[in-house]
Design a protein around this motif. Structure first.
Motif, PDB file in Angstrom:
ATOM      1  N   GLU A  24      10.126  -8.255   8.762  1.00 23.55           N
ATOM      2  CA  GLU A  24       9.026  -8.530   9.190  1.00 23.55           C
ATOM      3  C   GLU A  24       8.256  -6.724   9.626  1.00 23.55           C
ATOM      4  OE1 GLU A  24       7.676 -10.973   9.196  1.00 23.55           O
ATOM      5  OE2 GLU A  24       5.488 -10.412   9.590  1.00 23.55           O
ATOM      6  N   VAL A  25       8.669  -6.696  10.299  1.00 22.00           N
ATOM      7  CA  VAL A  25       8.056  -4.976  10.718  1.00 22.00           C
ATOM      8  C   VAL A  25       8.239  -4.377   9.340  1.00 22.00           C
ATOM      9  CG1 VAL A  25       8.678  -3.058  11.557  1.00 22.00           C
ATOM     10  CG2 VAL A  25       9.414  -4.718  12.792  1.00 22.00           C
ATOM     11  N   VAL A  79       7.546   7.717   6.543  1.00 26.62           N
ATOM     12  CA  VAL A  79       7.545   6.649   7.378  1.00 26.62           C
ATOM     13  C   VAL A  79       8.631   5.851   6.386  1.00 26.62           C
ATOM     14  CG1 VAL A  79       6.282   4.454   6.892  1.00 26.62           C
ATOM     15  CG2 VAL A  79       4.715   6.667   7.692  1.00 26.62           C
ATOM     16  N   GLY A  92      11.592   6.655   8.585  1.00 27.27           N
ATOM     17  CA  GLY A  92      11.354   6.045   9.887  1.00 27.27           C
ATOM     18  C   GLY A  92      11.972   5.058   9.773  1.00 27.27           C
ATOM     19  N   LEU A  93      11.198   4.543   8.824  1.00 24.59           N
ATOM     20  CA  LEU A  93      11.597   2.759   9.049  1.00 24.59           C
ATOM     21  C   LEU A  93      12.960   2.536   8.171  1.00 24.59           C
ATOM     22  CD1 LEU A  93       8.545   1.078   6.407  1.00 24.59           C
ATOM     23  CD2 LEU A  93       9.574   0.750   9.267  1.00 24.59           C
ATOM     24  N   ALA A 148      13.935  -9.891  10.993  1.00 19.59           N
ATOM     25  CA  ALA A 148      13.150  -9.625  12.889  1.00 19.59           C
ATOM     26  C   ALA A 148      12.729  -8.171  11.312  1.00 19.59           C
ATOM     27  CB  ALA A 148      13.470  -9.363  13.719  1.00 19.59           C
ATOM     28  N   PHE A 149      13.699  -7.022  11.267  1.00 18.61           N
ATOM     29  CA  PHE A 149      12.696  -5.117  10.856  1.00 18.61           C
ATOM     30  C   PHE A 149      12.502  -5.443   9.419  1.00 18.61           C
ATOM     31  CE2 PHE A 149      16.493  -2.761  13.164  1.00 18.61           C
ATOM     32  CZ  PHE A 149      16.129  -3.384  14.231  1.00 18.61           C
ATOM     33  N   ARG A 173       4.941  -5.414   7.062  1.00 21.73           N
ATOM     34  CA  ARG A 173       3.535  -5.222   8.280  1.00 21.73           C
ATOM     35  C   ARG A 173       3.249  -3.800   7.741  1.00 21.73           C
ATOM     36  NH1 ARG A 173       1.508  -8.477  13.934  1.00 21.73           N
ATOM     37  NH2 ARG A 173       2.903 -10.323  12.970  1.00 21.73           N
ATOM     38  N   ALA A 174       4.056  -2.901   7.900  1.00 23.24           N
ATOM     39  CA  ALA A 174       4.075  -1.030   7.445  1.00 23.24           C
ATOM     40  C   ALA A 174       3.362  -1.333   6.510  1.00 23.24           C
ATOM     41  CB  ALA A 174       5.382  -0.945   7.746  1.00 23.24           C
ATOM     42  N   ARG A 224       2.236  -3.737   3.976  1.00 25.05           N
ATOM     43  CA  ARG A 224       1.954  -4.891   3.257  1.00 25.05           C
ATOM     44  C   ARG A 224       0.495  -4.236   3.049  1.00 25.05           C
ATOM     45  NH1 ARG A 224       4.162 -10.323   4.388  1.00 25.05           N
ATOM     46  NH2 ARG A 224       3.251  -9.795   6.282  1.00 25.05           N
ATOM     47  N   ARG A 266       0.577  -1.445  -0.139  1.00 27.24           N
ATOM     48  CA  ARG A 266       0.076   0.065  -0.180  1.00 27.24           C
ATOM     49  C   ARG A 266       1.121   1.082   0.086  1.00 27.24           C
ATOM     50  NH1 ARG A 266      -1.007   2.467   5.486  1.00 27.24           N
ATOM     51  NH2 ARG A 266       0.223   1.537   6.863  1.00 27.24           N
TER      52      ARG A 266
END
Lengths: 204, 204
Positions: free
Chosen positions: B196-197, B164, B167-168, B193-194, B200-201, B203, B158
């Motif tokens: 994945e974050v 953002v 930030g990521l 792990a990052f 999720r942000a 998707r 999206r």
DNA sequence: GCAAACTTGTACCGATCGGTCTGTACAAAA
DNA sequence: TTTTGTACAGACCGATCGGTACAAGTTTGC
């Protein structure tokens, strides 16, 4: 809010009382340190920027390093106090995350120079003081950690590794490099956007 | 991989050729700059740490600032080259994000001192050079931006605000402060792990 | 009005700053 | 054997570093 921990008289803590002149010095020094780094700024320069000679300057401060230490501890303490307050007053995990996120982003935006120094100039402190400031950083992280754990206990959040929490906080802390307080997007909006990232990362 | 852009002979770019001694100096300087900041390290100290006198040191370098500039440009260029390569070779948005994430985290972990300097000592460069390095930072961000845009076009992701994305990326860049390359969790795991974050942000 | 306390500028301290200069040891080329 | 070029050490440059000493000016309480 930030001046609170700088101006209040402190009987117990190591904060010395703060005259208006001293406060001015702290603000000016924060701006200079943020622009050129702690070691890149001389006390002459701080004196010129405040309109004070060296003697006058050293009447108000005890050392250049004290300046850095006082800046970092004051603003980190404010951050912790505000975070603690949110942690205690808001019990809904999602709303609490949003409040923590907005408060952090707004604090960084409103005191960009000071926060830059907090996050970037740690290495310029001598061992003991650096450890003390790092301990404050841990305290702040612990607030988020407790908030997320509580959300976990309530079934709203899922468990995440501590490195992911460190990463998510880094998302905020690193913003001093690109954040423009006068930019089109205000701090509250960015805080909300970051809260959404955090929530997507931790939601069960 | 990192030494690539330092050791290769450069006909067109501004990189000067790199003798083994010069390479050693760059590595030692990066370590010192990371530990105490650019302005906090004197050329004497660099000389002592490399076992070179001042004359010998300045035979290999042209100025202290050159050292900082060469360190930052070399490692940022490596990062960009690797990112570009991943962008071109992996077309699946999710897999590409994971590869970019791992590559970034591993680069930071493997060259922690140099990356610390890249992300934290920008302010010590003079205007023109600082702009040049900031441009490299933008180039790297553009790689992630294109990757996410492509994922958007494919319907996997999206749209997200540019703040953002900043930030990521800050999540990675700020890790130099707490990352321990010898720690229990290796860089690849943290990178996953990052990723994945990030997923999720973004998707859909 | 007068002394005590507070604030300040200036001169100064030894140390160190980034950078340059001269000289030298040594190996390859001539 | 002489010359050339590389790699290095150490003395040295003016400037500035963080910090102190101290006298003079200003405010305050009495």
């Amino acid at each position: 809010m930030t001046t609170e921990s700088l101006t209040q008289s402190q009987p117990a803590t190591s904060h010395r009382q703060v005259s208006p002149t001293r406060l001015k010095i702290l603000q000016v020094a924060a701006g200079l340190f943020a622009a050129r780094g702690f070691s890149g700024v001389g006390v002459n320069e701080i004196g010129e920027a405040t309109g004070l000679g060296r003697g006058a300057l050293y009447y108000h401060i005890s050392s250049k390093e004290d300046l850095l230490y006082d800046i970092t501890t004051a603003y980190m303490s404010d951050l912790i106090a505000e975070g603690q307050s949110i942690l205690e007053s808001e019990s809904d995990p999602t709303l609490r995350t949003q409040k923590l996120s907005r408060a952090l982003m707004m604090a960084i935006s409103e005191h960009l120079s000071e926060m830059t120094v907090c996050f970037r100039e740690l290495h310029a402190l001598t061992d003991e003081r650096r450890r003390a400031v790092m301990s404050l950083h841990s305290d702040y992280q612990a607030i988020w950690s407790r908030s997320l754990s509580d959300g976990m206990a309530k079934g709203t959040f899922r468990p995440i590794p501590s490195t992911v929490l460190k990463g998510l906080l880094g998302m905020y802390f690193y913003s001093f490099l690109w954040l423009d307080p006068r930019g089109p997007q205000n701090a509250a909006d960015i805080g909300d956007a970051f809260a959404e990232v955090v929530l997507r990362a931790v939601r069960a």
